[in-house]
Design an enzyme around this catalytic site. Structure first.
Site, PDB file in Angstrom:
ATOM      1  N   ARG A   1       0.834  -1.195   0.000  1.00 52.01           N
ATOM      2  CA  ARG A   1       0.000   0.000   0.000  1.00 52.01           C
ATOM      3  C   ARG A   1       0.874   1.253   0.000  1.00 52.01           C
ATOM      4  O   ARG A   1       2.057   1.210   0.351  1.00 52.01           O
ATOM      5  CB  ARG A   1      -0.905   0.019   1.231  1.00 52.01           C
ATOM      6  CG  ARG A   1      -1.810  -1.200   1.371  1.00 52.01           C
ATOM      7  CD  ARG A   1      -2.594  -1.122   2.677  1.00 52.01           C
ATOM      8  NE  ARG A   1      -3.517  -2.249   2.852  1.00 52.01           N
ATOM      9  CZ  ARG A   1      -3.208  -3.363   3.516  1.00 52.01           C
ATOM     10  NH1 ARG A   1      -2.005  -3.509   4.064  1.00 52.01           N
ATOM     11  NH2 ARG A   1      -4.106  -4.335   3.637  1.00 52.01           N
TER      12      ARG A   1
ATOM     13  N   LYS B   1      -1.712  -2.489   8.048  1.00 49.80           N
ATOM     14  CA  LYS B   1      -2.819  -1.996   8.858  1.00 49.80           C
ATOM     15  C   LYS B   1      -2.778  -2.618  10.247  1.00 49.80           C
ATOM     16  O   LYS B   1      -2.393  -3.761  10.420  1.00 49.80           O
ATOM     17  CB  LYS B   1      -4.153  -2.328   8.171  1.00 49.80           C
ATOM     18  CG  LYS B   1      -4.408  -1.498   6.913  1.00 49.80           C
ATOM     19  CD  LYS B   1      -5.792  -1.783   6.352  1.00 49.80           C
ATOM     20  CE  LYS B   1      -6.104  -0.893   5.162  1.00 49.80           C
ATOM     21  NZ  LYS B   1      -7.458  -1.159   4.625  1.00 49.80           N
TER      22      LYS B   1
ATOM     23  N   HIS C   1      -2.777   2.444  -5.780  1.00 44.30           N
ATOM     24  CA  HIS C   1      -3.564   1.227  -5.563  1.00 44.30           C
ATOM     25  C   HIS C   1      -3.795   0.458  -6.865  1.00 44.30           C
ATOM     26  O   HIS C   1      -4.017  -0.755  -6.829  1.00 44.30           O
ATOM     27  CB  HIS C   1      -4.896   1.576  -4.901  1.00 44.30           C
ATOM     28  CG  HIS C   1      -5.223   0.686  -3.737  1.00 44.30           C
ATOM     29  ND1 HIS C   1      -4.511   0.694  -2.560  1.00 44.30           N
ATOM     30  CD2 HIS C   1      -6.169  -0.268  -3.573  1.00 44.30           C
ATOM     31  CE1 HIS C   1      -5.016  -0.201  -1.728  1.00 44.30           C
ATOM     32  NE2 HIS C   1      -6.018  -0.806  -2.324  1.00 44.30           N
TER      33      HIS C   1
ATOM     34  N   HIS D   1      -3.927  -8.945   3.611  1.00 45.14           N
ATOM     35  CA  HIS D   1      -5.362  -8.930   3.877  1.00 45.14           C
ATOM     36  C   HIS D   1      -5.673  -9.712   5.148  1.00 45.14           C
ATOM     37  O   HIS D   1      -5.047 -10.740   5.421  1.00 45.14           O
ATOM     38  CB  HIS D   1      -6.138  -9.547   2.710  1.00 45.14           C
ATOM     39  CG  HIS D   1      -6.249  -8.634   1.533  1.00 45.14           C
ATOM     40  ND1 HIS D   1      -6.537  -9.084   0.254  1.00 45.14           N
ATOM     41  CD2 HIS D   1      -6.132  -7.275   1.428  1.00 45.14           C
ATOM     42  CE1 HIS D   1      -6.577  -8.054  -0.564  1.00 45.14           C
ATOM     43  NE2 HIS D   1      -6.340  -6.959   0.106  1.00 45.14           N
TER      44      HIS D   1
ATOM     45  N   TYR E   1     -10.133 -10.332  -6.761  1.00 43.00           N
ATOM     46  CA  TYR E   1      -9.239 -10.429  -7.920  1.00 43.00           C
ATOM     47  C   TYR E   1      -9.585 -11.614  -8.810  1.00 43.00           C
ATOM     48  O   TYR E   1      -9.198 -11.635  -9.978  1.00 43.00           O
ATOM     49  CB  TYR E   1      -7.788 -10.521  -7.457  1.00 43.00           C
ATOM     50  CG  TYR E   1      -7.344  -9.277  -6.732  1.00 43.00           C
ATOM     51  CD1 TYR E   1      -7.149  -8.086  -7.416  1.00 43.00           C
ATOM     52  CD2 TYR E   1      -7.155  -9.280  -5.353  1.00 43.00           C
ATOM     53  CE1 TYR E   1      -6.776  -6.931  -6.746  1.00 43.00           C
ATOM     54  CE2 TYR E   1      -6.770  -8.127  -4.680  1.00 43.00           C
ATOM     55  CZ  TYR E   1      -6.582  -6.955  -5.384  1.00 43.00           C
ATOM     56  OH  TYR E   1      -6.221  -5.809  -4.720  1.00 43.00           O
TER      57      TYR E   1
END
Length: 303
Positions: free
Chosen positions: A155, A179, A249, A275, A284
Site C-alpha cells: 500500500r 494496517k 492502488h 489482507h 481479484y
C-alpha cells in the site's frame, strides 16, 4: 460525547495507524457537528446532544440520509457508520451508555466494482526501457517507487513507511508495517533488489542535510509524503494507460491480478497483500474470470 477518550483508546491501546486514527476523528467530528447544528432542514432539525446516551438510531439514520443527499459514495457512508458502531461499542464497554444505537443501522450496499489494473506487459516494458527514467537521483527514485509498488503490491502508506533498515538485500526481502501495525515480510525480485542497491548508494551520495533513514525521500531528502507518490505514479502510468484512475492502488491491483493470472495460490496472494481475510482477496478472481471469458470469446468457434 467523550470522543477524546475513544480516540486515545484506538491510538494508544489499539495502536491504530495515524491515518486510521485521523479518519475516525474526522468521522466523529462530522457526526457531532451534525448533532449540534440546529440549522438542518432536510432531515428535520437535530437537537443539541449533551450526552451520548441521547443519541438514537433515528438520529444516526437521519445523518446517513443527509450523507446520501450530499452524494457520498456507499463505501464512504459505510465507513462512517462503522466508525460510529465502534465508538458506541467502546462507550458501552466503558459503561457510559447501555445500548449501541448504531447496531440497528442498515448500511447501503456497496456496488462490486472490479479492481482497476494496467496491462502488466506494458508496465514491464516501460520499466525495462532506459529512456523513460533519468539516471539522476530523481529519476531512479521515481523508478524505485513504481518498481516497488508493482513488484511487492504494498500500500501507499506502507511504501512511505519503509526504512532503509527494513530492506534485506542479501535475502531479497522487505519488511513493511501494514494496517493495525501488523508486520509482514515480502520477497523482492532480483531486478528490484539491484535497483534498491543502486538507489541507496545514489541516495547516500546526495549528502542530504537531514540524512533521512526513510527509503523514499523527496528531491531535498525529506521523508516522502502521499501526494508525491501519487504524482509519480500518475506521471508514469499516463505513458502506458488512458484510464482515468492512475493511483498507487492500481499498481497493487495489477500486482495481485498478475500473480493470479499466472497461477499463484489465492492464500499466498492474501499473505503478500496483508489482507485480514480471504474475502478481500477474492475480488481479484473476478478479473481473472473476465480475462478467461475474453479469451474464450476470441478463440472458441461457438462463442
Amino acid at each position: 460525547m467523550f470522543p477524546e477518550r475513544f480516540i486515545q483508546h484506538i491510538k494508544f491501546e489499539k495502536r491504530y495507524s495515524p491515518h486510521t486514527v485521523s479518519a475516525y476523528q474526522s468521522d466523529l467530528d462530522q457526526f457531532i457537528s451534525y448533532l449540534n447544528n440546529p440549522d438542518h432542514e432536510d432531515p428535520p432539525p437535530a437537537p443539541t446532544i449533551t450526552h451520548p446516551s441521547e443519541v438514537t438510531h433515528h438520529l444516526i439514520r437521519n445523518w446517513m440520509v443527509e450523507l446520501m443527499n450530499q452524494k457520498l459514495t456507499a463505501r464512504s457512508i459505510n465507513r462512517k457508520i462503522a466508525t460510529l458502531r465502534k465508538y458506541f461499542k467502546f462507550l458501552l464497554q466503558e459503561g457510559i451508555i447501555t445500548s449501541n444505537p448504531a447496531s440497528k443501522i442498515n448500511t447501503p450496499k456497496i456496488p462490486k466494482n472490479l479492481p482497476v489494473v494496467v496491462e502488466d506487459i506494458k508496465l514491464t516494458q516501460m520499466l525495462d526501457e532506459n529512456e523513460v527514467f533519468s539516471h539522476d537521483f530523481k529519476g531512479q527514485r521515481d523508478k524505485l517507487v513504481i518498481e516497488t509498488l508493482f513488484g511487492t503490491g504494498i500500500r501507499l502508506s506502507e511504501l512511505i513507511g519503509i526504512k532503509e533498515s527494513d530492506i534485506n538485500i542479501y535475502e531479497g526481502t522487505v519488511k513493511v508495517l501494514g494496517k493495525r501495525n501488523k508486520q509482514r515480510i515480502i520477497p523482492v525480485n532480483n531486478e528490484l533488489r539491484i535497483l534498491m542497491t543502486q538507489y541507496l548508494e545514489l541516495k547516500k551520495n546526495q549528502n542530504f542535510d537531514n540524512n533521512s533513514i526513510t527509503l523514499v525521500v523527496t528531491n531535498k531528502g525529506a521523508d516522502a509524503y502521499p501526494k508525491l507518490i501519487y504524482l509519480i505514479v500518475q506521471k508514469y502510468l499516463s505513458y502506458i494507460s488512458t484510464q482515468n484512475k492512475k493511483s498507487p492502488h492500481v499498481l497493487r491491483h495489477t500486482f495481485a491480478t498478475s500473480l493470479l493470472n499466472r497461477g499463484a495460490d489465492l492464500n499466498a496472494i492474501k499473505e503478500l497483500l496483508g489482507h485480514a481475510n480471504l474475502s478481500a482477496t477474492q475480488i481479484y478472481t473476478h478479473n481473472s474470470v473476465e480475462r478467461l471469458k475474453s479469451i474464450y470469446k476470441q478463440a472458441h468457434p461457438k462463442a
